[in-house]
Design an enzyme around this catalytic site. Structure first.
Site, PDB file in Angstrom:
ATOM      1  N   HIS A 114      -4.394  -3.871  -2.611  1.00  0.00           N
ATOM      2  CA  HIS A 114      -4.844  -3.549  -1.257  1.00  0.00           C
ATOM      3  C   HIS A 114      -4.976  -2.054  -1.018  1.00  0.00           C
ATOM      4  O   HIS A 114      -5.080  -1.612   0.124  1.00  0.00           O
ATOM      5  CB  HIS A 114      -3.917  -4.175  -0.225  1.00  0.00           C
ATOM      6  CG  HIS A 114      -4.010  -5.666  -0.191  1.00  0.00           C
ATOM      7  ND1 HIS A 114      -3.060  -6.454   0.402  1.00  0.00           N
ATOM      8  CD2 HIS A 114      -4.938  -6.523  -0.690  1.00  0.00           C
ATOM      9  CE1 HIS A 114      -3.405  -7.730   0.275  1.00  0.00           C
ATOM     10  NE2 HIS A 114      -4.534  -7.792  -0.390  1.00  0.00           N
TER      11      HIS A 114
ATOM     12  N   VAL B 110       0.818  -1.210   0.000  1.00  0.00           N
ATOM     13  CA  VAL B 110       0.000   0.000   0.000  1.00  0.00           C
ATOM     14  C   VAL B 110       0.852   1.260   0.000  1.00  0.00           C
ATOM     15  O   VAL B 110       0.324   2.365   0.047  1.00  0.00           O
ATOM     16  CB  VAL B 110      -0.975   0.008   1.204  1.00  0.00           C
ATOM     17  CG1 VAL B 110      -1.929  -1.175   1.134  1.00  0.00           C
ATOM     18  CG2 VAL B 110      -0.234   0.031   2.540  1.00  0.00           C
TER      19      VAL B 110
ATOM     20  N   CYS C  69     -13.780   8.171   3.089  1.00  0.00           N
ATOM     21  CA  CYS C  69     -14.817   8.309   4.108  1.00  0.00           C
ATOM     22  C   CYS C  69     -15.688   7.059   4.050  1.00  0.00           C
ATOM     23  O   CYS C  69     -16.195   6.694   2.982  1.00  0.00           O
ATOM     24  CB  CYS C  69     -15.660   9.557   3.856  1.00  0.00           C
ATOM     25  SG  CYS C  69     -17.040   9.703   5.033  1.00  0.00           S
TER      26      CYS C  69
END
Length: 190
Positions: free
Chosen positions: A109, A93, A117
């Protein structure tokens, strides 16, 4: 073996080991201590878990955002430029493959440099959240702590940390990564 593959193109799948030479620890490498990462279920359970996560991740991001691609990232990017790779899928990531120049890349990932959000699904840059968290928690990101594999650090006392909410809907923010116990979004595997 290399001779047999010399005239072929490859699809490459990378994991955490590719980024350890960039200073990002992994969970399973030699000498890695046993760690229990925050799971998705823990994260959504309530504000205390989110406060703990964001306090640790805020300090960790101060270090992770400065990590640089290493020789492996650059070599894979060069193979792509030469037409030797048909694509690259990474479980990492950290965004280091992109920073090394990869174009045909699947961040399976997600990316730690983005925030999503959980309520309205707005995605925003991690740098914006980092600035807001720094304003809410002056000096917090300079704390001394051991770096953990998932972009955070090991801190015990996080009770005073102030968490920021979504600017659009006041909802819960999460890094745009797949936590342990969370499904990989369908659009990343199609």
């Amino acid at each position: 073996m290399i001779y047999l593959l010399a005239d072929r193109t490859w699809l490459v799948l990378t994991g955490a080991g590719v980024s350890t030479d960039s200073g990002i620890p992994d969970y399973r490498g030699p000498g890695s201590p046993v760690r229990m990462p925050m799971t998705y279920q823990d994260f959504i359970r309530g504000p205390e878990a989110q406060q703990r996560y964001w306090a640790r991740a805020h300090v960790g991001w101060s270090r992770m955002r400065t990590a640089e691609p290493n020789a492996t990232h650059h070599q894979l990017a060069e193979l792509e430029r030469e037409g030797r790779l048909t694509g690259l899928i990474t479980q990492n990531v950290d965004g280091l493959h992109s920073r090394a120049g990869h174009r045909d890349l699947v961040d399976l990932h997600g990316r730690i440099d983005r925030v999503i959000c959980l309520d309205c699904r707005t995605v925003s840059p991690r740098s914006e959240l980092h600035a807001r968290l720094t304003e809410l928690n002056p000096g917090y990101d300079t704390r001394s702590a051991e770096t953990a594999p998932d972009g955070d650090v090991l801190l015990e006392d996080t009770a005073a940390f102030q968490v920021a909410d979504c600017r659009d809907c006041s909802g819960r923010l999460k890094p745009d990564v797949v936590f342990f116990g969370e499904n990989v979004p369908k659009d990343r595997v199609e």
